[in-house]
Design an enzyme around this catalytic site. Structure first.
Site, short mmCIF file in Angstrom:
data_model
loop_
_atom_site.label_atom_id
_atom_site.label_comp_id
_atom_site.label_asym_id
_atom_site.label_seq_id
_atom_site.Cartn_x
_atom_site.Cartn_y
_atom_site.Cartn_z
N GLY A 116 53.57 64.92 76.52
CA GLY A 116 53.96 64.71 77.91
C GLY A 116 53.30 63.53 78.61
N THR A 117 52.57 62.69 77.86
CA THR A 117 51.89 61.57 78.52
C THR A 117 52.89 60.62 79.20
OG1 THR A 117 51.81 60.43 76.40
CG2 THR A 117 49.78 61.50 77.12
N GLY A 118 53.99 60.32 78.49
CA GLY A 118 54.95 59.35 79.02
C GLY A 118 55.62 59.87 80.28
N CYS A 119 56.00 61.16 80.26
CA CYS A 119 56.66 61.76 81.43
C CYS A 119 55.71 61.74 82.62
CB CYS A 119 57.06 63.21 81.14
SG CYS A 119 58.06 63.42 79.66
N LYS A 163 54.49 50.64 77.22
CA LYS A 163 53.25 51.43 77.14
C LYS A 163 52.63 51.31 75.75
CE LYS A 163 55.87 54.86 78.03
NZ LYS A 163 56.52 56.15 78.29
N THR A 185 48.40 64.93 73.54
CA THR A 185 49.09 63.88 74.32
C THR A 185 50.56 64.25 74.57
OG1 THR A 185 49.57 62.71 72.28
CG2 THR A 185 47.62 61.98 73.52
N1 ADP Z 1 44.94 58.28 73.46
C1 ADP Z 1 45.15 57.73 74.68
N2 ADP Z 1 44.10 57.35 75.45
C2 ADP Z 1 44.30 56.79 76.67
N3 ADP Z 1 45.52 56.57 77.18
C3 ADP Z 1 46.61 56.91 76.45
C4 ADP Z 1 46.48 57.52 75.17
N4 ADP Z 1 47.74 57.78 74.69
C5 ADP Z 1 48.59 57.36 75.64
N5 ADP Z 1 47.93 56.82 76.70
C6 ADP Z 1 48.52 56.29 77.92
O1 ADP Z 1 49.48 57.24 78.35
C7 ADP Z 1 50.62 56.59 78.93
C8 ADP Z 1 51.86 57.02 78.15
O2 ADP Z 1 51.92 56.25 76.97
P1 ADP Z 1 52.63 56.64 75.60
O3 ADP Z 1 51.87 57.75 74.97
O4 ADP Z 1 52.79 55.38 74.83
O5 ADP Z 1 54.03 57.17 76.10
P2 ADP Z 1 55.05 58.22 75.45
O6 ADP Z 1 54.53 59.59 75.81
O7 ADP Z 1 56.33 57.88 76.13
O8 ADP Z 1 55.07 57.98 73.98
C9 ADP Z 1 50.31 55.10 78.86
O9 ADP Z 1 49.71 54.69 80.07
C10 ADP Z 1 49.31 55.01 77.71
O10 ADP Z 1 48.50 53.85 77.79
C1 MP5 Z 2 62.25 67.70 77.84
C2 MP5 Z 2 61.40 66.63 77.30
N1 MP5 Z 2 61.39 65.41 77.87
C3 MP5 Z 2 60.60 64.43 77.39
C4 MP5 Z 2 59.78 64.64 76.31
C5 MP5 Z 2 58.92 63.52 75.77
O1 MP5 Z 2 57.58 63.81 75.91
P1 MP5 Z 2 56.41 62.74 75.70
O2 MP5 Z 2 55.99 62.31 77.08
O3 MP5 Z 2 55.34 63.49 74.96
O4 MP5 Z 2 56.96 61.58 74.91
C6 MP5 Z 2 59.78 65.92 75.72
N2 MP5 Z 2 59.00 66.21 74.66
N3 MP5 Z 2 60.60 66.91 76.23
#
Ligand code: ADP
Ligand code: MP5
Length: 283
Positions: free
Chosen positions: A210-213, A175, A208
């Protein structure tokens, strides 16, 4: 009417934006019946993580057995697994109950910096869980930790994806949320043969959490409903784009995404798919 069932094996986020709470909200929004195995309880809000309380391996094993002996998930995702012991218990259950459509979100560090996976657990994840994964969805720092490759450009990202694919998972999706210098949020998929990019406009926001979850839970929902992998990614990218586009503005720090924005039709026509991307020399 078919009932599609999905399972999340992850940590609880008391603030409701990430972890189990984000997963169950996403499943529900996408029309999937959600089940959960809780690996750890975190005391957490939009300001950060105030405490981490892992469950015992026995408690996790029992939750997995309760599901395995009665309810068959059509797809599952893993999130915060915290330790090597927990990873081994989860991997054993996936094998024992022959669960399929396994999405591994290798959660390591919360956005505020708190560790959600012990260092020794990275080896256990590579050894026991990745060979069972249909797809793994690391962010850039997680892909660096798994591959040992510093990701500085698209070629090194492709190399990292290939290295991680070599651990035995079927597909790797790195991602791009952390690539702050780009106007696009681009996620790179490697299926063992070719690279596909899923891009959307990068939204400028600090909300942002929780975006990854949420993204991985949306992939899992798509798979549970029988979508092919690429269609599930497309759905998830549209879902997360809408969820980030219309933030809830709650809390005093990094707020959660809006899980009901997709259903309301917010900005979900914005995803571009670029097939067969290849940087010369990467393969
Ligand atoms: N500022 C943003 N604008 C648009 N999409 C985003 C943004 N930040 C994250 N994403 C999208 O959200 C999803 C989670 O990505 P990311 O933030 O890298 O994961 P994590 O939460 O695990 O760090 C991906 O599809 C990414 O492209
Ligand atoms: C219990 C738990 N699981 C996962 C994440 C990661 O979150 P994010 O999607 O922002 O990286 C978090 N902050 N807490």
């Amino acid at each position: 009417m078919s009932i599609y069932k999905a399972l999340t094996i992850a940590g609880s986020d008391s603030g409701g934006g990430a972890g189990i709470q984000a997963d169950l909200k996403t499943f529900q929004e996408l029309g999937v019946y959600g089940m959960s195995v809780i690996t750890a309880v975190t005391a957490q809000n939009t300001l950060g993580v105030q405490g981490v309380y892992p469950m015992s391996a026995e408690a996790i094993e029992q939750q997995l057995a309760s599901i395995g002996e009665d309810l068959t998930p059509a797809a599952l995702k893993t999130g915060m697994l915290f330790s090597g012991d927990i990873i081994r218990v989860v991997a054993a259950a996936i094998q024992k109950y022959k669960w399929e459509q396994v999405v591994v979100d290798p959660v390591m560090i919360a956005k505020g910096g708190a560790s959600l996976l012990q260092q020794e657990a990275i080896d256990a994840m590579i050894r026991y869980l990745l060979p069972l994964a249909d797809v793994i969805t690391p962010n850039i720092p997680e892909a660096e930790a798994l591959s040992g490759i510093a990701i500085t450009d698209s070629m090194s990202r492709q190399e990292a994806a290939q290295r991680i694919h070599g651990y035995g998972c079927k597909q790797v999706m790195i991602k791009g949320g952390h690539e702050d210098n780009s106007e696009q949020a681009t996620d790179l998929l490697y299926d063992g043969q070719s690279f596909t990019e899923f891009s959307s406009r990068r939204l400028v926001t600090r909300h942002t959490h929780g975006t990854g979850c949420t993204f991985a839970a949306a992939i899992t929902s798509g798979l549970a409903q029988g979508l092919p992998m690429k269609a599930a990614f497309h759905l998830a990218k549209s879902f997360i784009q809408a969820a980030i586009a219309e933030p809830l503005n709650i809390g005093n720090g990094h707020g959660p995404t809006n899980h009901w924005a997709y259903r309301r039709g917010v900005s979900n026509d914005d995803v571009r798919i670029n097939e067969n991307v290849a940087t010369p020399g990467a393969r």
